[in-house]
Design a protein around this motif. Structure first.
Motif, short mmCIF file in Angstrom:
data_model
loop_
_atom_site.label_atom_id
_atom_site.label_comp_id
_atom_site.label_asym_id
_atom_site.label_seq_id
_atom_site.Cartn_x
_atom_site.Cartn_y
_atom_site.Cartn_z
N VAL A 97 0.85 -1.19 0.00
CA VAL A 97 0.00 0.00 0.00
C VAL A 97 0.88 1.24 0.00
O VAL A 97 0.68 2.18 -0.77
CB VAL A 97 -0.94 0.00 1.22
N ASP A 98 1.88 1.25 0.85
CA ASP A 98 2.80 2.38 0.95
C ASP A 98 3.50 2.65 -0.39
O ASP A 98 3.73 3.80 -0.76
CB ASP A 98 3.83 2.10 2.04
N GLY A 99 3.80 1.57 -1.11
CA GLY A 99 4.48 1.71 -2.39
C GLY A 99 3.66 2.47 -3.43
O GLY A 99 4.22 3.07 -4.35
N TYR A 100 2.34 2.43 -3.30
CA TYR A 100 1.49 3.15 -4.26
C TYR A 100 1.46 4.65 -3.97
O TYR A 100 0.79 5.40 -4.66
CB TYR A 100 0.07 2.57 -4.25
N GLY A 101 2.14 5.04 -2.89
CA GLY A 101 2.36 6.46 -2.65
C GLY A 101 1.22 7.25 -2.05
O GLY A 101 1.06 8.43 -2.37
N PRO A 102 0.41 6.67 -1.14
CA PRO A 102 -0.63 7.49 -0.51
C PRO A 102 0.01 8.55 0.37
O PRO A 102 1.15 8.41 0.80
CB PRO A 102 -1.40 6.48 0.34
N ASP A 103 -0.73 9.61 0.65
CA ASP A 103 -0.21 10.70 1.48
C ASP A 103 -0.35 10.40 2.96
O ASP A 103 0.33 10.99 3.79
CB ASP A 103 -0.93 12.00 1.13
N VAL A 104 -1.27 9.48 3.28
CA VAL A 104 -1.46 9.08 4.68
C VAL A 104 -2.13 7.70 4.68
O VAL A 104 -2.91 7.39 3.77
CB VAL A 104 -2.29 10.13 5.46
N ILE A 105 -1.77 6.89 5.66
CA ILE A 105 -2.35 5.55 5.79
C ILE A 105 -3.09 5.48 7.13
O ILE A 105 -2.52 5.83 8.16
CB ILE A 105 -1.26 4.46 5.75
N VAL A 106 -4.34 5.04 7.10
CA VAL A 106 -5.12 4.83 8.32
C VAL A 106 -5.25 3.32 8.51
O VAL A 106 -5.78 2.63 7.65
CB VAL A 106 -6.52 5.47 8.21
N ARG C 28 7.63 8.02 -17.89
CA ARG C 28 7.20 9.43 -17.92
C ARG C 28 6.12 9.69 -16.87
O ARG C 28 6.15 10.70 -16.18
CB ARG C 28 6.65 9.79 -19.31
N LEU C 29 5.17 8.77 -16.75
CA LEU C 29 4.10 8.96 -15.76
C LEU C 29 4.66 8.96 -14.35
O LEU C 29 4.21 9.70 -13.48
CB LEU C 29 3.05 7.85 -15.90
N ARG C 30 5.68 8.15 -14.11
CA ARG C 30 6.33 8.10 -12.80
C ARG C 30 6.85 9.48 -12.42
O ARG C 30 6.66 9.95 -11.29
CB ARG C 30 7.48 7.10 -12.87
N GLU C 31 7.46 10.13 -13.38
CA GLU C 31 7.98 11.47 -13.10
C GLU C 31 6.87 12.49 -12.90
O GLU C 31 6.91 13.32 -12.00
CB GLU C 31 8.87 11.95 -14.25
N GLU C 32 5.86 12.39 -13.75
CA GLU C 32 4.75 13.36 -13.63
C GLU C 32 4.01 13.17 -12.31
O GLU C 32 3.60 14.14 -11.68
CB GLU C 32 3.77 13.19 -14.80
N ILE C 33 3.82 11.92 -11.89
CA ILE C 33 3.12 11.66 -10.63
C ILE C 33 3.96 12.11 -9.44
O ILE C 33 3.44 12.66 -8.47
CB ILE C 33 2.74 10.16 -10.53
N ALA C 34 5.27 11.91 -9.52
CA ALA C 34 6.14 12.37 -8.44
C ALA C 34 5.99 13.88 -8.25
O ALA C 34 6.06 14.40 -7.14
CB ALA C 34 7.60 12.01 -8.75
N GLU C 35 5.76 14.55 -9.36
CA GLU C 35 5.70 16.00 -9.32
C GLU C 35 4.32 16.54 -8.94
O GLU C 35 4.18 17.44 -8.14
CB GLU C 35 6.05 16.52 -10.72
N ARG C 36 3.28 15.93 -9.55
CA ARG C 36 1.95 16.52 -9.37
C ARG C 36 0.95 15.61 -8.66
O ARG C 36 -0.20 15.98 -8.46
CB ARG C 36 1.40 16.97 -10.73
N ARG C 37 1.39 14.40 -8.28
CA ARG C 37 0.57 13.46 -7.50
C ARG C 37 -0.65 12.93 -8.26
O ARG C 37 -0.79 11.75 -8.42
CB ARG C 37 0.15 14.03 -6.15
#
Lengths: 308, 308, 308
Positions: A97-106, C28-37
């Protein structure tokens, strides 16, 4: 406030100043939500909710909180329908779950202390939404927020916490958070075998005044707040003992009206028989407000953790 | 239309003018959605869906309807994974959901008449999405909408409703909504023990012409619409009776082709054996369109209830 | 790329050029997501997820992928809580979902070959997210994407695929996708009764070089990649045979350190005993990255299928 990016594992992770700031922020969000329904603070942000044990109230209130802030929520799904059935470890599931990059985990799960371990392997901040009988810090936040709203203060209040204090995480987290304030008195009201765990009173020792009793009648007139929790049948070694004791830990309107002063009545909900529906119409009944308060104070917490 | 903020508990909660207005709005939304996919009407609005009994079609079509309108949906979650397992009353659960401030609540649960009780304790408008065998008013909306679309009118149509009429909520709500129109004739087609409940015909008495029969063959050529529903084995006291009768309430292409005129075939779905897949390719088969119509007419209803 | 509107049923539905283009787009999406979520590509688009069998990783990574692209996801819900319980056919269920007009459908179900049938009745493009033991093409995409990222190339790599090769869909789809590249060598590492199915090697015959072995030790130093999968107890006719063989298909850090060269270690996850946690800290452990890669490459695939 310095909550940005922080994990929330225990009610003692907060300072008094932080808690009070969260209450004030919850009040502001309440007004903003009343006016605009869905805000923009969390636009483009993601919350992951992971409930390995059943929950409605906590899961829904975090979900509504995040949506009210303008963010998105992805739920892990009910445990039965997941790879956890295939035997995956909790750490592996959360790392995913953390790998998908959420901003917070509950996270809610059943093993005391595990929330802390998981938080260590996750990059996203983790909010402990219950780790077995151990802690439920955001429940304590909404409980104390409700006291603050209803009584206008927390310092100096007398709170009776009643029910199965031994196996509940609500009594421990609530005790810890009350201990951040001054002059609080706690009455632990339970039959002996279900009294508060020693490690809980050790941690609040010297910061709150506390006593234990098995009789609600003896102390109710002292209380500003009566916090009712469930007494679970399966916790009693002797079922006859349970039937005999049941009546002593049940609150209804007739019972309350016998006393000169009725404290405000709180309950983490869901309730079963221990808090009768006859109480609902009393002005002291605050448990439905308490549940709604949960959404606002969790929204405040999420906003601060996200630093938005 | 005066639907803003209104609860929808029974098919009889609508006037004929309201129903027709909803159909016209559904047509407009269909065009707008074809063009722009997701609209802006419900931006910032929240729907709470609470399905205490299994549902796919109704739950999904309300969900898609709300999302197509631009709003957000929070589902209560499958019952097994919730506090309901802990014994919470339905009223408490719904009071909690209502406390989070959704703009509309869609509720399915098993107790006839309970939707109305819940609506009384909730501030948000409540849409009854099935209360046991009692009513399912939005199913009736999409059923009658389908008749209106396919036949160009509802006045004067002859509708055969077949299957387990006694235990179904679809036959009752459909009857009520048809009774809003003029000159409708209903044939109730079922074995005697599963015929329509007396209170249903009492409520439509004098507003629709109706007759009962146990033989589809005798009336099929009179019908403009044949509405098939399931005949459930468990409803029969005598399993042999069930096996003997089964064939008489099953529709397939070969059977239909025996008649001079084939009515349009509808079904609330899911279907099992009572409506054979051989019917799917007939031009009269309208049940898949019917299901899709559900999304549009529910979108229209939600839009009106939200007053947006 | 010509993927717009296309169904994805088999790993062989892709050309090598398409696969490589998807990998570059994922980067490319990896970079864009890192930047703009959260991006805007899929604004106003809908994904329907339908998981008739348990899944966490695949379901969540498609869900996160769609949300990162800016779109919305509607999940069919856990099977137990749906009309499927009432006996509805898979085709009827999917026809319903398709009728609500999603832009893409992601489907997992248990019957080999059924994804193709369903795709024929659906207007929306269908992505096969696992059809029993048959195929799981997007798993192959993320597997080969991981090899491409970690080794900088796919041509000429030697891959050992270990575990229950007979009953898994991962080994077949991975083999097919590897066969799009030049000079790939595959070692199928499994006990005889669980070796790769004949139809799989027939389809890659002449396009990859392959051999079978039952001994990991004999070939590990040849491998660039060791792809570990589960060996399931219930697959063994003789439980004693299972206990005897178990150790030969288990990888831990001590075992790996015995060899001159350690290949990169991959696993579709969830893992149980076959891949020990001691491996996690080795630099060759790539399975958590692999899982995260799934989100990016699925986002790339969805973006191309939607033609946005």
């Amino acid at each position: 406030m310095g909550l940005k990016g922080r994990d929330v594992i225990s009610a003692l992770d907060f300072s008094r100043a932080e808690v009070e700031e969260l209450f004030r922020l919850a009040e502001r969000l309440r007004e903003e939500i009343a006016e605009r329904r869905i805000l923009d603070y969390a636009r483009g942000r993601l919350m992951a909710t992971v409930f390995m044990e059943p929950s409605t109230r906590t899961r829904l209130s975090f979900t509504y909180a995040m949506i009210r802030l303008g963010g998105a929520v992805v739920d892990f799904g009910p445990e039965a329908a997941t790879s956890r059935a295939k035997g995956e470890s909790l750490e592996d599931s959360l790392r995913m779950v953390d790998g998908y990059g959420p901003d917070v985990i509950v996270l809610r799960q059943g093993t005391p202390g595990m929330a802390e371990k998981v938080a260590e392997v996750c990059e996203a901040p983790v909010i402990n939404a219950g780790d077995g009988w151990n802690e439920h810090p955001t429940q304590a936040l909404l409980d104390v927020y409700t006291i603050w709203r209803e009584l206008g203060r927390v310092d100096g209040v007398t709170v009776g916490i009643m029910g199965d204090l031994k196996h509940g995480r609500t009594p421990s987290s609530l005790s810890y958070m009350l201990s951040l304030f001054d002059g609080v008195k706690i009455w632990y009201i339970a039959p002996d075998p279900l009294q508060i765990r020693p490690e809980v009173v050790e941690r609040v020792e010297g910061r709150v005044e506390y006593s234990k009793t098995s009789k609600l009648e003896d102390v109710i007139e002292e209380l500003d707040v009566l916090y009712v929790t469930r007494l679970q049948k399966e916790r009693f070694p002797d079922p006859e003992e349970y039937e005999r004791l049941k009546g002593s830990y049940r609150v209804d309107a007739d019972f309350l009206r016998k006393f000169r002063k009725i404290p405000i009545i709180m309950h983490p909900l869901p309730r079963v028989w221990e808090l009768d529906e006859s109480v609902d119409s009393l002005p002291q009944a605050k448990y439905f407000e308490q549940a709604v308060n949960g959404m606002y104070v969790r929204a405040a917490l999420v906003k601060e953790i996200l630093g938005i």
